[in-house]
Design a protein around this motif. Structure first.
Motif, PDB file in Angstrom:
ATOM      1  N   PRO A 215       2.926  11.837  11.532  1.00  0.00           N
ATOM      2  CA  PRO A 215       4.208  11.186  11.217  1.00  0.00           C
ATOM      3  C   PRO A 215       5.142  12.108  10.443  1.00  0.00           C
ATOM      4  CG  PRO A 215       2.443  10.241   9.887  1.00  0.00           C
ATOM      5  CD  PRO A 215       1.791  11.140  10.908  1.00  0.00           C
ATOM      6  N   GLU A 216       4.583  13.038   9.688  1.00  0.00           N
ATOM      7  CA  GLU A 216       5.429  13.975   8.946  1.00  0.00           C
ATOM      8  C   GLU A 216       6.235  14.872   9.893  1.00  0.00           C
ATOM      9  OE1 GLU A 216       2.506  12.395   6.140  1.00  0.00           O
ATOM     10  OE2 GLU A 216       2.296  13.234   8.158  1.00  0.00           O
ATOM     11  N   LEU A 217       5.589  15.338  10.977  1.00  0.00           N
ATOM     12  CA  LEU A 217       6.318  16.160  11.950  1.00  0.00           C
ATOM     13  C   LEU A 217       7.392  15.327  12.643  1.00  0.00           C
ATOM     14  CD1 LEU A 217       6.664  18.864  13.391  1.00  0.00           C
ATOM     15  CD2 LEU A 217       5.003  18.087  15.091  1.00  0.00           C
ATOM     16  N   ALA A 218       7.076  14.079  12.974  1.00  0.00           N
ATOM     17  CA  ALA A 218       8.077  13.206  13.600  1.00  0.00           C
ATOM     18  C   ALA A 218       9.250  12.975  12.648  1.00  0.00           C
ATOM     19  CB  ALA A 218       7.434  11.877  14.003  1.00  0.00           C
ATOM     20  N   ARG A 219       8.969  12.758  11.374  1.00  0.00           N
ATOM     21  CA  ARG A 219      10.061  12.549  10.408  1.00  0.00           C
ATOM     22  C   ARG A 219      10.894  13.812  10.237  1.00  0.00           C
ATOM     23  NH1 ARG A 219       5.680  10.087   6.494  1.00  0.00           N
ATOM     24  NH2 ARG A 219       5.554   7.956   7.283  1.00  0.00           N
ATOM     25  N   LEU A 220      10.225  14.955  10.166  1.00  0.00           N
ATOM     26  CA  LEU A 220      10.919  16.228   9.971  1.00  0.00           C
ATOM     27  C   LEU A 220      11.963  16.458  11.051  1.00  0.00           C
ATOM     28  CD1 LEU A 220      10.922  19.066   8.438  1.00  0.00           C
ATOM     29  CD2 LEU A 220       9.399  19.818  10.285  1.00  0.00           C
ATOM     30  N   THR A 221      11.659  16.036  12.277  1.00  0.00           N
ATOM     31  CA  THR A 221      12.513  16.328  13.424  1.00  0.00           C
ATOM     32  C   THR A 221      13.342  15.121  13.861  1.00  0.00           C
ATOM     33  OG1 THR A 221      10.635  15.881  14.899  1.00  0.00           O
ATOM     34  CG2 THR A 221      10.979  18.161  14.217  1.00  0.00           C
ATOM     35  N   VAL A 240       0.372  10.147  18.599  1.00  0.00           N
ATOM     36  CA  VAL A 240       0.944  11.413  18.153  1.00  0.00           C
ATOM     37  C   VAL A 240       2.121  11.777  19.058  1.00  0.00           C
ATOM     38  CG1 VAL A 240       0.483  13.905  17.986  1.00  0.00           C
ATOM     39  CG2 VAL A 240      -1.174  12.246  17.095  1.00  0.00           C
ATOM     40  N   TYR A 241       3.210  12.229  18.458  1.00  0.00           N
ATOM     41  CA  TYR A 241       4.360  12.727  19.201  1.00  0.00           C
ATOM     42  C   TYR A 241       3.916  13.844  20.144  1.00  0.00           C
ATOM     43  CZ  TYR A 241       8.233  16.147  19.478  1.00  0.00           C
ATOM     44  OH  TYR A 241       9.129  17.088  19.889  1.00  0.00           O
ATOM     45  N   GLY A 242       4.368  13.772  21.405  1.00  0.00           N
ATOM     46  CA  GLY A 242       3.914  14.739  22.406  1.00  0.00           C
ATOM     47  C   GLY A 242       4.231  16.171  22.049  1.00  0.00           C
ATOM     48  N   GLY A 243       5.369  16.407  21.372  1.00  0.00           N
ATOM     49  CA  GLY A 243       5.706  17.759  20.958  1.00  0.00           C
ATOM     50  C   GLY A 243       4.738  18.341  19.955  1.00  0.00           C
ATOM     51  N   HIS A 244       4.017  17.476  19.238  1.00  0.00           N
ATOM     52  CA  HIS A 244       2.979  17.942  18.317  1.00  0.00           C
ATOM     53  C   HIS A 244       1.840  18.581  19.110  1.00  0.00           C
ATOM     54  CE1 HIS A 244       0.982  16.900  14.189  1.00  0.00           C
ATOM     55  NE2 HIS A 244       0.424  17.967  14.708  1.00  0.00           N
ATOM     56  N   THR A 245       1.457  17.931  20.195  1.00  0.00           N
ATOM     57  CA  THR A 245       0.428  18.503  21.065  1.00  0.00           C
ATOM     58  C   THR A 245       0.899  19.822  21.665  1.00  0.00           C
ATOM     59  OG1 THR A 245      -0.325  16.255  21.587  1.00  0.00           O
ATOM     60  CG2 THR A 245      -1.060  18.023  23.040  1.00  0.00           C
TER      61      THR A 245
END
Length: 329
Positions: A215-221, A240-245
């Motif tokens: 969720p931190e990566l999703a919030r960051l972006t 998980v956001y697909g861009g994280h993968t």
């Protein structure tokens, strides 16, 4: 007093030609870059080495990591897909230029095709995403497809587009133009290169990477999709956001090709299975084609497949089929 729901559109609220461009512009900063790096651990050289970046790009600061750029662009596009059930594909992503820290990104998202699903009350929305910088220079251009729920189950919207026709391969002139912005001779002088890649070359990453800080990566972006934040948004819990993968796959790819200059584009990316926080990801890459550039350097057309493993479950699952184009010096 009227109670207004704060959320995004349903599938049947959308129409072809509709444009969403109200997402806040985002200035790329060292703080964002540090958090992005902390979550994904990428070893791509130019975003990490500011003196080298200044030499190779001829700019006054470090190149922004391409993954940070596409994550921000995708996050800005989620004004359309806050209710997303799943993201199915990305196609034809091409960098027109390499942004540096301090650049400001604006993203325009257009609905280009719609297809209602027959088997469940959802539909697929194909989106054209274009990102520019503070000088209105093109940065990114790509398509993505999101599955959204219907507001009115059982209604025939008449939307039955052929989504196989959506998108186009990254244009060779655009990729060559991006490469021309790099001093590849300077990169070769500074970085051990020369091993090269050839069609059929393959790598397998034996050590996996656990997915954390999702969720931190999703919030960051600025990613607004509820399914990446709200544990109760879907029956299976938070995804998980697909861009994280993709970001972890990119990190593993750079370990295999440590002299990579950048990723110039993607032929496409298919999310073949869900990923959840705590999963461990394992990648494997192959070279499909090697394309010498007239101005020097090489484009390596790659295929990266990622498997996920969950603690307590010995079975691996296919979760990603990503087809990036790497620029090599």
């Amino acid at each position: 007093m009227t109670d207004h729901a704060v959320d995004g559109p349903y599938f049947d609220d959308l129409r072809v030609g509709q444009v969403f461009d109200q997402a806040p512009a985002v200035t790329l900063t060292t703080g964002q870059a540090a958090v992005h790096q902390m979550i994904l651990g990428d070893r791509l050289r130019l975003p990490l080495d500011e003196p080298l970046s200044r030499t190779v790009l001829g700019d006054g600061t470090a190149m922004a990591h391409p993954g940070l750029v596409w994550d921000v662009a995708i996050g800005q596009s989620t004004v359309v897909t806050q209710r997303v059930v799943a993201n199915l594909f990305y196609r034809g992503l091409a960098f027109h230029r390499a942004p540096v820290l301090g650049d400001t990104l604006h993203t325009r998202t257009e609905v280009v095709a719609l297809r209602q699903n027959r088997s469940r009350p959802t539909g697929l929305a194909a989106l054209r995403i274009t990102t520019t910088d503070q000088q209105a220079r093109p940065v990114l251009d790509f398509w993505r497809c999101a599955m959204l729920p219907m507001r009115r189950a059982g209604v025939d919207t008449g939307q039955h587009a052929d989504l196989d026709a959506v998108g186009a391969p990254p244009a060779g002139a655009v990729l060559a133009g991006l490469a021309a912005g790099f001093d590849l001779d300077a990169f070769r002088r500074a970085v051990p290169t020369g091993r090269g890649v050839s069609p059929g070359a393959a790598w397998r990453i034996t050590g996996g990477d656990v997915v954390s800080s999702a969720p931190e990566l999703a919030r960051l972006t600025l990613n607004l999709a509820s399914v990446h934040h709200d544990a109760f948004a879907g029956p299976g819990g938070r995804l998980v956001y697909g861009g994280h993968t993709v970001g972890i796959a990119m990190s593993q790819l750079v370990r295999a090709i440590p002299d990579m200059v950048t990723v110039a584009g993607w032929h496409g990316c298919d999310h073949t299975g869900p990923v959840r926080e705590g999963d461990t990801l394992y990648g494997a890459a192959t070279v499909d084609e090697v394309e010498p550039l007239a101005g020097g350097g090489t484009l390596a057309h790659l295929r990266v497949r990622v498997r996920a493993r969950t603690a307590g479950d010995p079975r691996d699952r296919d979760v990603l089929d990503w087809r990036p184009i790497a620029l090599l010096a």
